[in-house]
Design an enzyme around this catalytic site. Sequence first.
Site, short mmCIF file in Angstrom:
data_model
loop_
_atom_site.label_atom_id
_atom_site.label_comp_id
_atom_site.label_asym_id
_atom_site.label_seq_id
_atom_site.Cartn_x
_atom_site.Cartn_y
_atom_site.Cartn_z
N PHE A 208 0.67 -1.38 0.09
CA PHE A 208 -0.04 0.17 -0.08
C PHE A 208 1.25 1.46 0.11
O PHE A 208 0.70 2.36 -0.73
CB PHE A 208 -0.80 -0.04 1.60
N ASP A 209 2.03 1.24 0.61
CA ASP A 209 3.04 2.10 1.21
C ASP A 209 3.89 2.58 -0.32
O ASP A 209 3.46 3.44 -0.78
CB ASP A 209 3.61 2.29 2.10
N THR A 210 4.06 1.52 -1.27
CA THR A 210 4.57 2.03 -1.86
C THR A 210 3.94 2.10 -3.31
O THR A 210 4.12 3.74 -4.05
CB THR A 210 5.50 0.59 -2.95
#
Length: 377
Positions: A208-210
Amino acid sequence: MKHSQALSAEATSPAPAPPPPAHQHEPVLDLAVPVFNEETDLEPSVRRLHTHLRETFPHPFRITVADNASTDATPLIAARLAGELPEVEWIRLADKGRGRALRAAWSRSRAPVLAYLDVDLSTGLTALLPLVAPLLSGHSDLAIGTRLAPGSRVVRGPRREIVSRCYNVLLRCTLSVRFSDAQCGFKAVRRDAAERLLPLVRDTGWFFDTELLVVAERAGLRIHEVPVDWVDDPDSRVALLATAVADLRGVARVGWALARGALPTGGRGRRSVTPAALTALAHLLVYAAVRPSAGEQTANCLSLLACWTVARTALGTLAPAGLGTRLALTAGSLAVLRHAAPSAGHRAELAVLAAAHLALLPGLLPSRRHRTESAAS
């Protein structure tokens, strides 16, 4: 596609400062803490975080404990903390996934600035105010902690250090990103930016972060980086191999979306994702699937031939000569690994295969001028 174009157009204008809350007691910062089976760390970490914010943060705040499907005493502890501490709230999700927990916590919040950190508090809390200050002022749209920039002080084992650095190099080579650390559990985003970005982010887990950062950067949003002090948690629940394979799938999916023009583009001088880079990612994924039932050289040959053939048929841009070079380099790398470390496992094999592919992608590495411009921005 209309949504993507709108996002790109909005990203080109300077970001105004976040509007003040409608009431002076409403939070300016909503800090999510995603948790799964964290009955040991949850209470001391939340109390420490709450005390730090009370003493150092100059605006109203909220801490949102986002429990995603814990099966231990985590929900009971979270509910008790929410009852005792006025700035703490708790939400419960039925399904696992850090990305799912963050999406739920951020989507329900009306605070001008949204953030999250890992419950183990591996990141030094002194970096929290520098993280959110550029968002409060309107200077930036997102802010991330980085363990890979000058000024960072990091304490962790060599395996995690190597995995982290390889992953971020992989992102630069395949997706041409400029941010330095995709997976540090210490990030913040303005709510107006989050409202535009979240519908475009598909992942619900660790990737999700990437994906959030890639979409934001491609849309031309400003990402501020803060060097952090970071101490590895020896009791980390992250399964490195499973997470690495999931991340590779995510990179391949996002790379394919970028190659097809399915994501917004509003950044400066973006280079396209090459078919060779996508094929390299596919090779690593197929190798990981085939390897348990075949020898390393057989798995390497079969997976690379299959991926190269499919990519050449679908894209029509991969030269046959490139296959021979790549096959020789990957096979040789595996042979060297087996000679140097006879007991090396599958993770080590994936690492050397990734390094072999990266060695053939020099044109995708940022130039010195490109890195200087990125740092200046």
